[in-house]
Design a protein around this motif. Sequence first.
Motif, PDB file in Angstrom:
ATOM      1  N   ALA A  99      10.822  -1.675  -0.318  1.00  0.00           N
ATOM      2  CA  ALA A  99      10.914  -0.279  -0.687  1.00  0.00           C
ATOM      3  C   ALA A  99      10.326  -0.090  -1.865  1.00  0.00           C
ATOM      4  O   ALA A  99      10.750  -0.445  -3.116  1.00  0.00           O
ATOM      5  N   TYR A 100       9.170   0.609  -1.929  1.00  0.00           N
ATOM      6  CA  TYR A 100       8.286   1.053  -3.102  1.00  0.00           C
ATOM      7  C   TYR A 100       8.559   2.424  -3.622  1.00  0.00           C
ATOM      8  O   TYR A 100       8.284   3.320  -2.817  1.00  0.00           O
ATOM      9  N   LEU A 101       8.693   2.622  -4.914  1.00  0.00           N
ATOM     10  CA  LEU A 101       8.645   3.945  -5.354  1.00  0.00           C
ATOM     11  C   LEU A 101       7.604   3.783  -6.621  1.00  0.00           C
ATOM     12  O   LEU A 101       7.916   2.735  -7.282  1.00  0.00           O
ATOM     13  N   PRO A 102       6.841   4.793  -7.001  1.00  0.00           N
ATOM     14  CA  PRO A 102       6.270   4.781  -8.357  1.00  0.00           C
ATOM     15  C   PRO A 102       7.243   4.466  -9.503  1.00  0.00           C
ATOM     16  O   PRO A 102       8.344   4.849  -9.549  1.00  0.00           O
ATOM     17  N   ASN A 103       6.905   3.505 -10.700  1.00  0.00           N
ATOM     18  CA  ASN A 103       7.772   3.399 -11.529  1.00  0.00           C
ATOM     19  C   ASN A 103       7.253   4.482 -12.938  1.00  0.00           C
ATOM     20  O   ASN A 103       6.422   4.415 -13.304  1.00  0.00           O
ATOM     21  N   GLY A 104       8.163   5.199 -13.194  1.00  0.00           N
ATOM     22  CA  GLY A 104       7.964   6.348 -13.942  1.00  0.00           C
ATOM     23  C   GLY A 104       8.324   5.917 -15.348  1.00  0.00           C
ATOM     24  O   GLY A 104       8.176   6.673 -16.368  1.00  0.00           O
ATOM     25  N   ASP A 105       9.056   4.846 -15.470  1.00  0.00           N
ATOM     26  CA  ASP A 105       9.373   4.338 -16.752  1.00  0.00           C
ATOM     27  C   ASP A 105       8.573   3.279 -17.220  1.00  0.00           C
ATOM     28  O   ASP A 105       8.991   1.931 -17.140  1.00  0.00           O
ATOM     29  N   THR A 106       7.570   3.278 -17.635  1.00  0.00           N
ATOM     30  CA  THR A 106       6.528   2.353 -17.720  1.00  0.00           C
ATOM     31  C   THR A 106       5.409   2.632 -19.247  1.00  0.00           C
ATOM     32  O   THR A 106       5.262   4.010 -19.160  1.00  0.00           O
ATOM     33  N   LEU A 109       1.321   4.371 -17.704  1.00  0.00           N
ATOM     34  CA  LEU A 109       1.374   5.173 -16.222  1.00  0.00           C
ATOM     35  C   LEU A 109       0.124   5.025 -15.641  1.00  0.00           C
ATOM     36  O   LEU A 109       0.031   5.089 -14.146  1.00  0.00           O
ATOM     37  N   GLN A 110      -1.216   4.904 -16.155  1.00  0.00           N
ATOM     38  CA  GLN A 110      -2.362   4.653 -15.280  1.00  0.00           C
ATOM     39  C   GLN A 110      -2.456   3.714 -14.647  1.00  0.00           C
ATOM     40  O   GLN A 110      -2.989   3.460 -13.440  1.00  0.00           O
ATOM     41  N   LYS A 111      -1.799   2.525 -15.224  1.00  0.00           N
ATOM     42  CA  LYS A 111      -2.207   1.146 -14.480  1.00  0.00           C
ATOM     43  C   LYS A 111      -1.148   1.270 -13.341  1.00  0.00           C
ATOM     44  O   LYS A 111      -1.374   0.929 -12.184  1.00  0.00           O
ATOM     45  N   GLU A 112      -0.008   2.014 -13.500  1.00  0.00           N
ATOM     46  CA  GLU A 112       1.147   2.328 -12.454  1.00  0.00           C
ATOM     47  C   GLU A 112       0.505   2.866 -11.150  1.00  0.00           C
ATOM     48  O   GLU A 112       0.555   2.698  -9.973  1.00  0.00           O
ATOM     49  N   ARG A 114      -2.618   3.134 -10.662  1.00  0.00           N
ATOM     50  CA  ARG A 114      -3.702   1.956  -9.775  1.00  0.00           C
ATOM     51  C   ARG A 114      -3.045   0.998  -8.891  1.00  0.00           C
ATOM     52  O   ARG A 114      -3.348   0.766  -7.870  1.00  0.00           O
ATOM     53  N   ASP A 115      -1.935   0.475  -9.545  1.00  0.00           N
ATOM     54  CA  ASP A 115      -1.090  -0.372  -8.721  1.00  0.00           C
ATOM     55  C   ASP A 115      -0.422  -0.159  -7.640  1.00  0.00           C
ATOM     56  O   ASP A 115      -0.241  -0.702  -6.571  1.00  0.00           O
ATOM     57  N   TYR A 116      -0.044   1.276  -7.520  1.00  0.00           N
ATOM     58  CA  TYR A 116       0.515   1.767  -6.612  1.00  0.00           C
ATOM     59  C   TYR A 116      -0.334   2.007  -5.301  1.00  0.00           C
ATOM     60  O   TYR A 116      -0.033   1.743  -3.955  1.00  0.00           O
ATOM     61  N   GLU A 117      -1.723   2.317  -5.773  1.00  0.00           N
ATOM     62  CA  GLU A 117      -2.746   2.395  -4.645  1.00  0.00           C
ATOM     63  C   GLU A 117      -2.981   1.107  -4.169  1.00  0.00           C
ATOM     64  O   GLU A 117      -3.116   1.289  -3.036  1.00  0.00           O
ATOM     65  N   THR A 118      -3.016   0.169  -4.910  1.00  0.00           N
ATOM     66  CA  THR A 118      -3.286  -1.318  -4.392  1.00  0.00           C
ATOM     67  C   THR A 118      -2.224  -1.565  -3.407  1.00  0.00           C
ATOM     68  O   THR A 118      -2.587  -2.175  -2.387  1.00  0.00           O
ATOM     69  N   LYS A 178       7.067  15.856 -16.429  1.00  0.00           N
ATOM     70  CA  LYS A 178       6.042  15.154 -15.844  1.00  0.00           C
ATOM     71  C   LYS A 178       6.411  14.359 -14.563  1.00  0.00           C
ATOM     72  O   LYS A 178       7.469  13.996 -14.528  1.00  0.00           O
ATOM     73  N   ALA A 179       5.501  13.951 -13.711  1.00  0.00           N
ATOM     74  CA  ALA A 179       5.896  13.123 -12.514  1.00  0.00           C
ATOM     75  C   ALA A 179       4.496  12.280 -12.366  1.00  0.00           C
ATOM     76  O   ALA A 179       3.582  12.686 -12.491  1.00  0.00           O
ATOM     77  N   ILE A 180       5.001  11.229 -11.577  1.00  0.00           N
ATOM     78  CA  ILE A 180       3.856  10.469 -10.944  1.00  0.00           C
ATOM     79  C   ILE A 180       3.895  10.766  -9.586  1.00  0.00           C
ATOM     80  O   ILE A 180       5.061  10.610  -8.804  1.00  0.00           O
ATOM     81  N   THR A 181       2.687  10.932  -8.879  1.00  0.00           N
ATOM     82  CA  THR A 181       2.695  11.434  -7.575  1.00  0.00           C
ATOM     83  C   THR A 181       1.681  10.655  -6.713  1.00  0.00           C
ATOM     84  O   THR A 181       0.453  10.836  -7.164  1.00  0.00           O
ATOM     85  N   MET A 182       1.678  10.501  -5.367  1.00  0.00           N
ATOM     86  CA  MET A 182       0.539  10.193  -4.594  1.00  0.00           C
ATOM     87  C   MET A 182      -0.581  11.373  -4.419  1.00  0.00           C
ATOM     88  O   MET A 182       0.112  12.542  -4.667  1.00  0.00           O
TER      89      MET A 182
END
Length: 241
Positions: A99-106, A109-112, A114-118, A178-182
């Motif tokens: 169960a994956y969600l982006p990690n907004g507490d890092t 954020l740019q690495k997050e 890239r990692d999510y895309e991977t 701010k948010a991290i989004t696909m």
Amino acid sequence: MEIVKVKNYEEMSERACDLIIEIVNKLDNPVLGLATGSTPEGMYQQMIDSYKRNEVSFTKTTTFNLDEYVGLVGNDPNSYRFYMNDKLFKHIDLLADRAYLPNGDTDDLQKECRDYETLMYKAEYIDVQVLGLGLNGHIGFNEPGTAFDSRTHIVDLDETTRKANARFFDSLDDVPKKAITMGIETIMESKKILLLVAGEKKAEAVYRLINGETSEEFPASILQKHENVTLIADEEALSKL
């Protein structure tokens, strides 16, 4: 785009659940793209009910959520990780490490991003992506003006989006900015899109989605170009068509 007209929110939720369950039961290793907010809550409850009736198992399912707020830890009641655990994950047999969600507490954020895309690439992308439709046409947290070729990225939330989400917080000031989004291109790589819309307040957005021009100023308009979109909407949301 296939348009499925239903009477109300409850029927929308049931039809959406039926489609999800069909895909989960058909595929060996299904990959679901999930969304938050009030729109999919009914669908998630239907999925829980189906699981409890032994109609489906999610042990071989992988999920990726569209987005997460920047700055909120996963156990914050306003985080989307908390929402997904509360509304779905803890009630079904989905494995926690699937169960994956982006990690907004890092701190990176740019690495997050890239990692999510991977992670999605390794999962061979999403079999069905659930989307809601924002009043301003946003999908995920891709606000008007977002490039159609965007991948997972950090966004500044539009004021209309923050106001729409303020009902979940103590005040507007508490809503993250701010948010991290696909990204839109990431979403468009999903094999199927399931778009859920309910209520009269979304009628103008639905009209523009169906009849408007494809424009980055209305991000959802890109869905016109996806070859496999099912829009399930109630009578009120379709009232201007």
